[in-house]
Scaffold this motif. Structure first.
Motif, PDB file in Angstrom:
ATOM      1  N   PRO A  78      10.497   8.091  24.677  1.00 62.63           N
ATOM      2  CA  PRO A  78      11.094   8.680  25.833  1.00 62.63           C
ATOM      3  C   PRO A  78       9.935   9.948  26.398  1.00 62.63           C
ATOM      4  O   PRO A  78       9.680  10.216  25.528  1.00 62.63           O
ATOM      5  N   ARG A  79      10.080   9.974  28.096  1.00 66.14           N
ATOM      6  CA  ARG A  79       9.002  11.026  28.231  1.00 66.14           C
ATOM      7  C   ARG A  79       9.802  12.337  27.806  1.00 66.14           C
ATOM      8  O   ARG A  79      10.477  12.862  27.609  1.00 66.14           O
ATOM      9  N   GLY A  80       8.113  13.000  27.289  1.00 61.01           N
ATOM     10  CA  GLY A  80       8.535  14.258  27.649  1.00 61.01           C
ATOM     11  C   GLY A  80       9.249  15.496  28.598  1.00 61.01           C
ATOM     12  O   GLY A  80       9.256  15.051  29.148  1.00 61.01           O
ATOM     13  N   GLN A  81       9.936  16.399  28.067  1.00 63.14           N
ATOM     14  CA  GLN A  81      10.783  17.467  28.909  1.00 63.14           C
ATOM     15  C   GLN A  81       9.818  18.596  28.953  1.00 63.14           C
ATOM     16  O   GLN A  81       9.263  19.190  27.532  1.00 63.14           O
ATOM     17  N   GLU A  85      11.041  29.502  31.344  1.00 68.24           N
ATOM     18  CA  GLU A  85      11.830  30.780  31.950  1.00 68.24           C
ATOM     19  C   GLU A  85      10.432  32.298  31.952  1.00 68.24           C
ATOM     20  O   GLU A  85       9.482  31.364  32.283  1.00 68.24           O
ATOM     21  N   PRO A  86      10.513  32.765  32.761  1.00 66.30           N
ATOM     22  CA  PRO A  86       9.449  34.498  32.638  1.00 66.30           C
ATOM     23  C   PRO A  86       8.817  34.204  31.890  1.00 66.30           C
ATOM     24  O   PRO A  86       9.228  34.623  30.567  1.00 66.30           O
ATOM     25  N   GLY A  87       7.290  33.472  31.631  1.00 65.91           N
ATOM     26  CA  GLY A  87       6.588  34.154  30.643  1.00 65.91           C
ATOM     27  C   GLY A  87       6.232  33.148  29.926  1.00 65.91           C
ATOM     28  O   GLY A  87       5.824  33.415  29.339  1.00 65.91           O
ATOM     29  N   ARG A  88       7.367  31.955  29.733  1.00 64.12           N
ATOM     30  CA  ARG A  88       7.520  30.794  29.228  1.00 64.12           C
ATOM     31  C   ARG A  88       7.711  29.556  28.977  1.00 64.12           C
ATOM     32  O   ARG A  88       7.985  29.486  30.640  1.00 64.12           O
ATOM     33  N   TYR A  89       7.221  28.770  28.504  1.00 61.95           N
ATOM     34  CA  TYR A  89       6.414  27.337  28.857  1.00 61.95           C
ATOM     35  C   TYR A  89       7.342  26.805  27.279  1.00 61.95           C
ATOM     36  O   TYR A  89       6.573  27.088  26.228  1.00 61.95           O
ATOM     37  N   THR A  90       8.632  25.475  27.381  1.00 59.53           N
ATOM     38  CA  THR A  90       8.398  24.998  26.316  1.00 59.53           C
ATOM     39  C   THR A  90       7.984  23.891  26.638  1.00 59.53           C
ATOM     40  O   THR A  90       8.693  23.201  27.987  1.00 59.53           O
ATOM     41  N   GLU A  91       7.667  22.674  26.311  1.00 58.39           N
ATOM     42  CA  GLU A  91       7.257  21.366  25.745  1.00 58.39           C
ATOM     43  C   GLU A  91       7.804  20.697  25.200  1.00 58.39           C
ATOM     44  O   GLU A  91       7.451  20.857  23.943  1.00 58.39           O
ATOM     45  N   THR A  92       8.884  19.554  25.024  1.00 62.27           N
ATOM     46  CA  THR A  92       9.484  18.834  23.932  1.00 62.27           C
ATOM     47  C   THR A  92       8.790  16.945  24.402  1.00 62.27           C
ATOM     48  O   THR A  92       8.875  16.326  24.835  1.00 62.27           O
ATOM     49  N   THR A  93       7.920  16.907  23.098  1.00 62.56           N
ATOM     50  CA  THR A  93       7.470  15.740  22.746  1.00 62.56           C
ATOM     51  C   THR A  93       8.083  15.023  21.927  1.00 62.56           C
ATOM     52  O   THR A  93       8.938  15.120  21.053  1.00 62.56           O
ATOM     53  N   TRP A  94       8.168  13.869  21.820  1.00 64.60           N
ATOM     54  CA  TRP A  94       9.119  12.605  21.318  1.00 64.60           C
ATOM     55  C   TRP A  94       8.218  11.901  20.329  1.00 64.60           C
ATOM     56  O   TRP A  94       6.467  11.519  19.910  1.00 64.60           O
ATOM     57  N   CYS A  95       8.073  12.003  18.416  1.00 65.27           N
ATOM     58  CA  CYS A  95       7.095  11.953  17.867  1.00 65.27           C
ATOM     59  C   CYS A  95       8.041  10.244  17.323  1.00 65.27           C
ATOM     60  O   CYS A  95       9.362  10.744  17.261  1.00 65.27           O
ATOM     61  N   GLN A  96       7.407  10.072  17.196  1.00 64.66           N
ATOM     62  CA  GLN A  96       7.343   8.473  16.439  1.00 64.66           C
ATOM     63  C   GLN A  96       7.882   8.328  15.237  1.00 64.66           C
ATOM     64  O   GLN A  96       7.153   9.314  14.513  1.00 64.66           O
ATOM     65  N   PRO A  97       8.977   7.473  14.818  1.00 66.04           N
ATOM     66  CA  PRO A  97       8.754   7.241  13.171  1.00 66.04           C
ATOM     67  C   PRO A  97       7.394   7.090  12.814  1.00 66.04           C
ATOM     68  O   PRO A  97       6.852   6.082  13.025  1.00 66.04           O
ATOM     69  N   ASP A 104      11.271   7.956   9.108  1.00 68.62           N
ATOM     70  CA  ASP A 104      11.977   6.777   8.731  1.00 68.62           C
ATOM     71  C   ASP A 104      12.614   6.876  10.612  1.00 68.62           C
ATOM     72  O   ASP A 104      12.682   5.615  11.091  1.00 68.62           O
ATOM     73  N   GLU A 105      13.134   7.971  11.134  1.00 67.42           N
ATOM     74  CA  GLU A 105      13.250   8.322  12.071  1.00 67.42           C
ATOM     75  C   GLU A 105      12.866   9.105  13.199  1.00 67.42           C
ATOM     76  O   GLU A 105      12.253   9.804  12.147  1.00 67.42           O
ATOM     77  N   GLY A 106      12.650   8.778  14.518  1.00 75.69           N
ATOM     78  CA  GLY A 106      11.646   9.857  15.443  1.00 75.69           C
ATOM     79  C   GLY A 106      12.554  11.091  15.976  1.00 75.69           C
ATOM     80  O   GLY A 106      13.432  11.202  15.513  1.00 75.69           O
ATOM     81  N   THR A 107      11.756  11.716  16.361  1.00 74.47           N
ATOM     82  CA  THR A 107      12.513  13.271  16.218  1.00 74.47           C
ATOM     83  C   THR A 107      11.678  13.607  17.595  1.00 74.47           C
ATOM     84  O   THR A 107      10.871  13.609  18.505  1.00 74.47           O
ATOM     85  N   TRP A 108      12.709  14.638  18.432  1.00 74.51           N
ATOM     86  CA  TRP A 108      11.959  15.256  19.263  1.00 74.51           C
ATOM     87  C   TRP A 108      11.757  16.545  18.732  1.00 74.51           C
ATOM     88  O   TRP A 108      11.593  17.501  17.592  1.00 74.51           O
ATOM     89  N   ASN A 109       9.985  17.363  19.666  1.00 70.96           N
ATOM     90  CA  ASN A 109       9.286  18.319  19.074  1.00 70.96           C
ATOM     91  C   ASN A 109       9.237  19.173  20.190  1.00 70.96           C
ATOM     92  O   ASN A 109       8.382  19.146  20.873  1.00 70.96           O
TER      93      ASN A 109
END
Length: 141
Positions: A78-81, A85-97, A104-109
């Motif tokens: 999946p594409r990263g998200q 927010e004011p002064g803060r940046y959050t990047e969520t990336t997918w980690c493959q299994p 054993d399962e992929g997860t969001w980081n």
């Protein structure tokens, strides 16, 4: 301070945060202001580490749907998200299994950073102690 919320374990207190920010301004040679509007990030950017000489830049594209395209994308992930927010940046990336490591399962980081904009419109992203520093510039036309 009751409203202090660290971005990571290195962001220890307001005084330390201010000292790291001042060091980043000194390194960049320009004042920076917290990003207030997420639309600031929309579009194409060249992202590099200004304190690591010779590090090649990488192209990122921030989309209005809250996702981004990066050189790390793969067809089976999946594409990263992203979120600002004011002064803060959050990047969520997918980690493959990684079954070889017992995952054993992929997860969001999710990773949260400070973010600001320079007078020239460049975007700066850094972690709590400034050991990770990214400068984003609009690509040359």
């Amino acid at each position: 301070m009751a409203d202090f919320t660290p971005v990571d374990h290195k962001d220890s207190d307001p005084e330390y945060r201010a000292a790291v920010r001042a060091g980043i301004e000194t390194l960049l040679g320009t004042p920076i202001e917290d990003i207030q509007d997420p639309e600031t990030l929309l579009g194409e950017w060249e992202r590099a580490s200004p304190h690591l000489a010779g590090t090649p830049s990488q192209r990122f594209c921030y989309l209005a749907d809250g996702t981004f395209e990066s050189p790390y994308d793969s067809e089976d992930s999946p594409r990263g998200q992203w979120q600002v927010e004011p002064g803060r940046y959050t990047e969520t990336t997918w980690c493959q299994p990684m079954p070889e490591y017992g995952i054993d399962e992929g997860t969001w980081n999710p990773e949260t950073y400070h973010c600001a904009v320079t007078d020239s419109g460049d975007v700066v992203i850094w972690n709590g102690d400034g050991s990770l520093l990214l400068l984003m510039k609009r690509p040359a036309v």
